[in-house]
Design an enzyme around this catalytic site. Structure first.
Site, mmCIF file in Angstrom:
data_model
loop_
_atom_site.group_PDB
_atom_site.id
_atom_site.type_symbol
_atom_site.label_atom_id
_atom_site.label_comp_id
_atom_site.label_asym_id
_atom_site.label_seq_id
_atom_site.Cartn_x
_atom_site.Cartn_y
_atom_site.Cartn_z
ATOM 1 N N HIS A 158 -31.957 -5.602 54.265
ATOM 2 C CA HIS A 158 -32.147 -6.475 53.105
ATOM 3 C C HIS A 158 -31.147 -6.124 51.999
ATOM 4 C CE1 HIS A 158 -35.937 -7.444 55.053
ATOM 5 N NE2 HIS A 158 -36.267 -8.287 54.093
ATOM 6 N N HIS A 207 -38.545 1.261 53.134
ATOM 7 C CA HIS A 207 -37.308 2.030 53.252
ATOM 8 C C HIS A 207 -37.355 3.226 52.317
ATOM 9 C CE1 HIS A 207 -34.681 -0.293 55.890
ATOM 10 N NE2 HIS A 207 -35.170 -1.391 55.347
#
Length: 244
Positions: A158, A207
């Site tokens: 992303h 993440h």
């Protein structure tokens, strides 16, 4: 929109070409683009080393995740999930496609499509290769906000894709916008979106911080290379055009 920015760029390139000569312009453009790209790649390598050795900036991963968990709430989780989806595999391509369609029509050129597609392809390849080569695990599911993700963690796709695609669109807008304030607003909005998407990945526990940092560095490096190539090709077309 008028042709003033393009005319100014043409005038500047012509003057630079006259002052420096063909090889001087080439050297200056390469230096301005590739030196930052090299430095950013080195920074990305430094983050990787820290992750591999579990020291340096990687020592911030767990404390930052813990801090993110401490500010979560149902409402904020929903809002951040919505934001992260804008930078995901569906939201970002849709936003990019709309922006590129407008740019192509506005500029009457396929350049925005070619440049953005090249940017996205490189970003996707780096994401796939990085995840396959490093194989880092994401934070534990117990520390994450659903829906959960199970692919490798390093780098953050992303963050990398939003950096490259959003940066490319912002660069193209910057070239052709007339107003100085419009250019500034474009860059601020692009930077804000990129930062928000990256930080959303950490907030949601999808993440580690270093996954996002390395993605930003790699994305900026690739963006610098793309802009350098575009500027070289543009300068080549305008080199022999006399100044107005």
């Amino acid at each position: 929109m008028s042709d003033a920015p393009a005319a100014r760029l043409q005038h500047q390139v012509s003057r630079a070409a006259q002052a420096l000569g063909k090889h001087g312009v080439l050297l200056l453009t390469l230096t301005a683009g590739l030196v930052p790209a090299l430095l950013l790649a080195l920074l990305a390598g430094g983050v990787y080393d820290a992750v591999a050795e579990e020291d340096g900036v990687a020592a911030l991963d767990q404390p930052v995740l813990t801090a993110a968990q401490s500010i979560r709430s149902p409402g904020l989780d929903t809002a951040v999930t919505w934001l992260t989806n804008l930078g995901g595999t569906i939201g970002l391509p849709l936003l990019a496609a709309a922006a590129v369609a407008v740019l192509c029509r506005w500029q009457r050129s396929w350049t925005p499509l070619i440049l953005t597609a090249s940017a996205a392809a490189g970003s996707l390849l780096m994401t796939i290769a990085g995840k396959a080569l490093v194989g880092r695990s994401r934070p534990a599911l117990s520390d994450a906000v659903p829906p959960y993700e199970y692919s490798a963690s390093f780098p953050s796709g992303h963050s990398l894709n939003s950096m490259v695609v959003t940066g490319t669109v912002a660069y193209l807008l910057f070239l052709y916008l007339d107003s100085r304030w419009a250019r500034i607003i474009t860059l601020v909005l692009a930077a804000g979106f990129i930062a928000a998407v990256g930080l959303s990945r950490v907030y949601l526990g999808h993440h580690w911080l270093t996954d996002v940092l390395v993605a930003w560095f790699l994305g900026l490096a690739w963006l610098a290379i793309l802009i350098t190539v575009h500027q070289l090709l543009h300068a080549r077309r305008l080199r022999n055009v006399p100044a107005p």
